[in-house]
Design an enzyme around this catalytic site. Structure first.
Site, PDB file in Angstrom:
ATOM      1  N   HIS A   1       0.789  -1.236  -0.093  1.00  0.00           N
ATOM      2  CA  HIS A   1      -0.195  -0.110  -0.063  1.00  0.00           C
ATOM      3  C   HIS A   1       0.783   1.313   0.061  1.00  0.00           C
ATOM      4  CE1 HIS A   1      -4.552   0.941   0.992  1.00  0.00           C
ATOM      5  NE2 HIS A   1      -4.147   1.508  -0.074  1.00  0.00           N
TER       6      HIS A   1
ATOM      7  N   ASP B   1      -9.887  -0.783   3.471  1.00  0.00           N
ATOM      8  CA  ASP B   1      -8.673  -1.143   4.274  1.00  0.00           C
ATOM      9  C   ASP B   1      -8.839  -1.657   5.456  1.00  0.00           C
ATOM     10  OD1 ASP B   1      -5.992  -1.511   5.317  1.00  0.00           O
ATOM     11  OD2 ASP B   1      -5.304   0.145   4.033  1.00  0.00           O
TER      12      ASP B   1
ATOM     13  N   HIS C   1      -6.715  -1.003   8.019  1.00  0.00           N
ATOM     14  CA  HIS C   1      -5.841  -0.030   8.491  1.00  0.00           C
ATOM     15  C   HIS C   1      -6.259   1.583   8.376  1.00  0.00           C
ATOM     16  CE1 HIS C   1      -4.058  -3.856   8.553  1.00  0.00           C
ATOM     17  NE2 HIS C   1      -3.449  -3.705   9.740  1.00  0.00           N
TER      18      HIS C   1
ATOM     19  N   ASP D   1      -3.618   3.861   8.164  1.00  0.00           N
ATOM     20  CA  ASP D   1      -2.566   4.095   7.363  1.00  0.00           C
ATOM     21  C   ASP D   1      -2.408   5.848   7.441  1.00  0.00           C
ATOM     22  OD1 ASP D   1      -2.218   1.566   6.624  1.00  0.00           O
ATOM     23  OD2 ASP D   1      -2.863   1.817   4.840  1.00  0.00           O
TER      24      ASP D   1
ATOM     25  N   HIS E   1       4.198   1.576   4.016  1.00  0.00           N
ATOM     26  CA  HIS E   1       2.690   1.391   3.704  1.00  0.00           C
ATOM     27  C   HIS E   1       1.555   1.741   4.906  1.00  0.00           C
ATOM     28  CE1 HIS E   1       1.908  -3.014   5.677  1.00  0.00           C
ATOM     29  NE2 HIS E   1       2.355  -2.132   6.317  1.00  0.00           N
TER      30      HIS E   1
ATOM     31  N   ASP F   1      -7.320  -2.582  -0.392  1.00  0.00           N
ATOM     32  CA  ASP F   1      -6.314  -3.374   0.049  1.00  0.00           C
ATOM     33  C   ASP F   1      -6.831  -4.690   0.240  1.00  0.00           C
ATOM     34  OD1 ASP F   1      -4.842  -4.816   2.259  1.00  0.00           O
ATOM     35  OD2 ASP F   1      -3.817  -2.408   2.377  1.00  0.00           O
TER      36      ASP F   1
ATOM     37  N   ASP G   1      -6.590  -6.629   2.624  1.00  0.00           N
ATOM     38  CA  ASP G   1      -7.005  -6.677   3.886  1.00  0.00           C
ATOM     39  C   ASP G   1      -8.430  -6.133   4.455  1.00  0.00           C
ATOM     40  OD1 ASP G   1      -6.364  -4.076   4.800  1.00  0.00           O
ATOM     41  OD2 ASP G   1      -4.444  -4.740   5.656  1.00  0.00           O
TER      42      ASP G   1
ATOM     43  N   GLU H   1      -1.492  -4.960  -1.717  1.00  0.00           N
ATOM     44  CA  GLU H   1      -1.290  -5.685  -0.726  1.00  0.00           C
ATOM     45  C   GLU H   1      -1.264  -7.083  -1.023  1.00  0.00           C
ATOM     46  OE1 GLU H   1       0.640  -5.087   1.900  1.00  0.00           O
ATOM     47  OE2 GLU H   1       0.566  -2.973   2.086  1.00  0.00           O
TER      48      GLU H   1
END
Length: 306
Positions: free
Chosen positions: A97, A124, A126, A128, A141, A226, A228, A271
């Protein structure tokens, strides 16, 4: 019909688990181009972006790694995306990412040229929103949103071109936030639809509310997807698995709503680590999600015979 421009970004340097550099090849093998063509879109594969020489760059945070390489990557991707956007819809095949340090910047350059506001949908686990100075893992990332906001703490990088206002960013599906990130998010007017919000309100209402704001502003929309964002039970090929992600049906619903909006102007796929995949199932799912984003409905697909 949309002209889709594929850009490979084989980046591993934004985190410490090798394998994401194989992502662009995995998307090609999983039939991304063929999926788009089958939906009557035109496809131009411009190959993998090649960064220039890494500059001599240092920072005060000893945890940060691969800083010069990431500066070179972000410069190259900013240019590649800014060059592609006048010609069609760039789909950036990652890579970790950290590539969004460059892709969102490229979208911001193009949006400014078009005198349009840029909006970002961050799909995502996260947030970030670390900076180069606050990251404790040293993994870059985890920094693209902070960079896009124009936050301080990115001195080694060139200034972000035309920072994105917090109100133009929507985090969707997040469920893993560090304390420093939590503090940063409380100080900024960002739309945060974490999994608690999605559990309570469902997928449709929060996403439509954000998309309506994009439409009202006549804005461009950069989507950063992403792996995830998805629950690891259906998408295991990611180095940062976080339980409790979106289901197969929820993820397709997000993509279908984005297609119906007609607002998406650029897309990150990030990712994917094929080394961690199970016979390509994650790569195939990500390609299927792009198919939904580009107009295919799940129920349109015939059942495969084996």
């Amino acid at each position: 019909m949309t002209h889709c421009i594929l850009l490979g970004a084989p980046i591993d340097e934004g985190q410490k688990r090798p394998g994401c550099l194989m992502g662009p090849a995995a998307y090609r093998v999983a039939g991304l181009a063929q999926t788009l063509v089958a939906l009557n879109h035109s496809v131009e594969d411009r190959g993998d972006v090649v960064p220039g020489p890494a500059p001599a760059a240092t920072c005060t945070n000893p945890a940060v790694h691969h800083l010069p390489e990431m500066i070179a990557w972000s410069d190259a991707l900013r240019q590649a995306v800014a060059d592609a956007l006048p010609d069609g819809l760039p789909i950036i095949m990652g890579g970790d990412h950290a590539l969004a340090l460059g892709t969102v910047a490229g979208a911001a350059v193009h949006a400014e040229r078009q005198r349009c506001p840029l909006f970002v949908l961050w799909l995502d686990a996260h947030s970030d929103i670390h900076t180069v100075e606050t990251t404790t893992s040293g993994n870059l990332h985890g920094t693209p949103i902070a960079y896009a906001l124009g936050l301080p703490g990115f001195d080694p990088f060139p200034p972000f071109p035309h920072p994105v206002p917090g109100r133009n960013i929507c985090m969707f599906g997040i469920r893993s936030v560090d304390p420093a990130e939590h503090a940063a998010m409380q100080a900024i007017d960002i739309t945060v639809n974490d999994m608690r919000v999605l559990d309570e309100q469902g997928i449709v209402a929060p996403l439509r509310a954000f998309l309506e704001r994009v439409r009202a502003a006549d804005g461009m929309l950069h989507v950063s997807l992403d792996v995830d964002f998805l629950d690891p039970s259906i998408a295991p090929a990611v180095g940062t698995t976080v339980p409790g992600g979106t289901t197969f049906r929820e993820a397709h619903l997000v993509m279908e709503l984005l297609h119906e909006s007609g607002l998406v102007t650029s897309l990150d796929l990030v990712e994917l680590n094929p080394f961690l995949d199970d016979r390509g199932r994650t790569a195939k799912l990500m390609v299927d999600l792009v198919g939904s984003l580009m107009g295919r409905k799940v129920f349109d697909r015939p059942t495969r015979s084996f």
